[in-house]
Design an enzyme around this catalytic site. Structure first.
Site, PDB file in Angstrom:
ATOM      1  N   LYS A   1      -5.419   6.345   1.219  1.00 47.26           N
ATOM      2  CA  LYS A   1      -5.864   6.812   2.534  1.00 47.26           C
ATOM      3  C   LYS A   1      -6.334   5.610   3.352  1.00 47.26           C
ATOM      4  O   LYS A   1      -6.607   4.528   2.821  1.00 47.26           O
ATOM      5  CB  LYS A   1      -6.995   7.833   2.413  1.00 47.26           C
ATOM      6  CG  LYS A   1      -8.247   7.323   1.667  1.00 47.26           C
ATOM      7  CD  LYS A   1      -9.225   6.504   2.490  1.00 47.26           C
ATOM      8  CE  LYS A   1     -10.447   6.088   1.683  1.00 47.26           C
ATOM      9  NZ  LYS A   1     -11.319   5.122   2.401  1.00 47.26           N
TER      10      LYS A   1
ATOM     11  N   PRO B   1      -4.716  -1.538  -4.446  1.00 50.26           N
ATOM     12  CA  PRO B   1      -5.645  -2.535  -4.989  1.00 50.26           C
ATOM     13  C   PRO B   1      -7.045  -1.963  -5.178  1.00 50.26           C
ATOM     14  O   PRO B   1      -7.470  -1.059  -4.455  1.00 50.26           O
ATOM     15  CB  PRO B   1      -5.649  -3.640  -3.912  1.00 50.26           C
ATOM     16  CG  PRO B   1      -4.425  -3.408  -3.087  1.00 50.26           C
ATOM     17  CD  PRO B   1      -4.176  -1.938  -3.131  1.00 50.26           C
TER      18      PRO B   1
ATOM     19  N   GLY C   1     -11.043  -1.910  -4.884  1.00 49.76           N
ATOM     20  CA  GLY C   1     -11.996  -2.384  -3.890  1.00 49.76           C
ATOM     21  C   GLY C   1     -11.379  -2.666  -2.539  1.00 49.76           C
ATOM     22  O   GLY C   1     -11.886  -3.477  -1.764  1.00 49.76           O
TER      23      GLY C   1
ATOM     24  N   GLY D   1      -9.176   4.126  -1.356  1.00 46.93           N
ATOM     25  CA  GLY D   1      -9.462   5.322  -2.141  1.00 46.93           C
ATOM     26  C   GLY D   1      -8.685   5.457  -3.427  1.00 46.93           C
ATOM     27  O   GLY D   1      -8.522   6.582  -3.926  1.00 46.93           O
TER      28      GLY D   1
ATOM     29  N   GLY E   1      -9.289   4.782  -6.711  1.00 43.34           N
ATOM     30  CA  GLY E   1      -9.987   5.432  -7.813  1.00 43.34           C
ATOM     31  C   GLY E   1     -10.296   6.884  -7.531  1.00 43.34           C
ATOM     32  O   GLY E   1     -10.161   7.753  -8.414  1.00 43.34           O
ATOM     33  N   SER E   2     -10.697   7.179  -6.308  1.00 43.68           N
ATOM     34  CA  SER E   2     -10.992   8.564  -5.921  1.00 43.68           C
ATOM     35  C   SER E   2      -9.746   9.431  -5.963  1.00 43.68           C
ATOM     36  O   SER E   2      -9.772  10.585  -6.398  1.00 43.68           O
ATOM     37  CB  SER E   2     -11.605   8.598  -4.520  1.00 43.68           C
ATOM     38  OG  SER E   2     -12.841   7.922  -4.490  1.00 43.68           O
ATOM     39  N   SER E   3      -8.629   8.869  -5.508  1.00 48.68           N
ATOM     40  CA  SER E   3      -7.368   9.596  -5.531  1.00 48.68           C
ATOM     41  C   SER E   3      -6.926   9.871  -6.960  1.00 48.68           C
ATOM     42  O   SER E   3      -6.473  10.980  -7.283  1.00 48.68           O
ATOM     43  CB  SER E   3      -6.298   8.795  -4.793  1.00 48.68           C
ATOM     44  OG  SER E   3      -5.059   9.473  -4.786  1.00 48.68           O
TER      45      SER E   3
ATOM     46  N   ASP F   1     -15.342  10.408  -1.709  1.00 43.18           N
ATOM     47  CA  ASP F   1     -13.967  10.518  -1.217  1.00 43.18           C
ATOM     48  C   ASP F   1     -13.124  11.475  -2.044  1.00 43.18           C
ATOM     49  O   ASP F   1     -12.030  11.858  -1.615  1.00 43.18           O
ATOM     50  CB  ASP F   1     -13.290   9.147  -1.221  1.00 43.18           C
ATOM     51  CG  ASP F   1     -13.845   8.200  -0.172  1.00 43.18           C
ATOM     52  OD1 ASP F   1     -14.656   8.651   0.668  1.00 43.18           O
ATOM     53  OD2 ASP F   1     -13.472   7.013  -0.185  1.00 43.18           O
TER      54      ASP F   1
END
Length: 269
Positions: free
Chosen positions: A11, A95, A97, A101, A103-105, A137
């Site tokens: 995102k 990538p 950081g 999003g 990790g959230s995805s 997120d």
């Protein structure tokens, strides 16, 4: 054994306003989230087993127990009706950081997919509650569509803000959300926008941008070199800069210039 392949999309935050801070330290946000037709690919392999467990691969620097994928699976385990072990492999394109999003995805994709594989039979509202426990997120990615996100991530109003070309620029630095939100110079009292202004690009600001430019020279350098040729914005609390174009040829021209300074990605949304 069965293989299930899912796209775990990235995102961008077209706008990110910090409009307050709660007593518990959480920041109140108003943000225009635009989901991208690009991201990681997650492969779920079901195995014969007597317990619901997951094995995660595709991450070089994150231990499985520290991965949001693992925590998402742990939340679902008590509800599993069909018991089996799962191998989850992530082909990482987003990538770490970067403010996109990733990790959230991945966590949201895990919630949605394991809810089906393990036959948890949880409805969307329950999954959204779980998602918020994983991160601000994650609920947005559970809904899977562009939206206005407010509160601490729990209020999601689906809407589209932009159609065109997005040029992503990836400085070679990973930025932690916690580091940005704890910065003493972060503006935490921004004025929220009323609905008519949400699609007005003149009001698309990111309150984290000044902090990131100040604290991360890798981002500041690319911004200073390329901002005279295109209007650069920051996505979320990460390191990714992006520019918006209505014309593909102009987007390709600017991408060619930017590639000399960092990795890039051009996406049509």
């Amino acid at each position: 054994m069965a293989l299930i392949v899912k796209k775990s999309p990235a995102k961008i935050n077209l706008m990110l306003r910090i409009v307050g801070q709660r007593d518990n330290g959480y920041h109140e946000l108003q943000s225009c989230f635009e989901i991208l037709p690009w991201g990681d690919e997650m492969t779920f392999k079901t195995l014969s087993a007597t317990q619901a467990s997951v094995n995660i691969s595709g991450f070089d620097e994150i231990a499985s127990e520290d991965n949001l994928i693992y925590h998402a699976a742990e939340l679902l385990k008590p509800y599993a009706q069909k018991i089996c072990a799962i191998d989850i492999h992530v082909d990482k394109q987003i990538p770490s950081g970067a403010g996109l999003g990733g990790g959230s995805s991945n966590a949201a994709t895990t919630l949605l997919t394991l809810n089906n594989i393990w036959q948890c039979h949880l409805d969307e509202n329950t999954l959204l509650e779980m998602a918020l426990r994983l991160g601000a997120d994650v609920p947005f990615f559970v809904t899977g569509q562009s939206a206005l996100v407010t509160g601490i991530g729990e209020h999601i109003e689906p809407m589209r803000f932009y159609r065109g070309y997005v040029l992503l620029l990836f400085p070679s630095v990973s930025i932690g959300t916690k580091d940005v939100f704890q910065h003493p110079e972060l503006n935490r009292q921004q004025t929220p926008l009323s609905t008519p202004y949400l699609t007005d690009t003149d009001f698309w600001i990111n309150d984290c941008f000044p902090v990131v430019l100040q604290a991360y020279p890798e981002v500041s350098k690319i911004f200073s070199v390329l901002s005279s040729d295109m209007l650069l914005r920051l996505s979320g609390t990460g390191s990714t800069l992006f520019a918006l174009f209505n014309n593909k040829s102009e987007a390709l021209k600017q991408q060619k210039i930017a590639t000399a300074y960092c990795r890039t990605k051009l996406i049509e949304i």
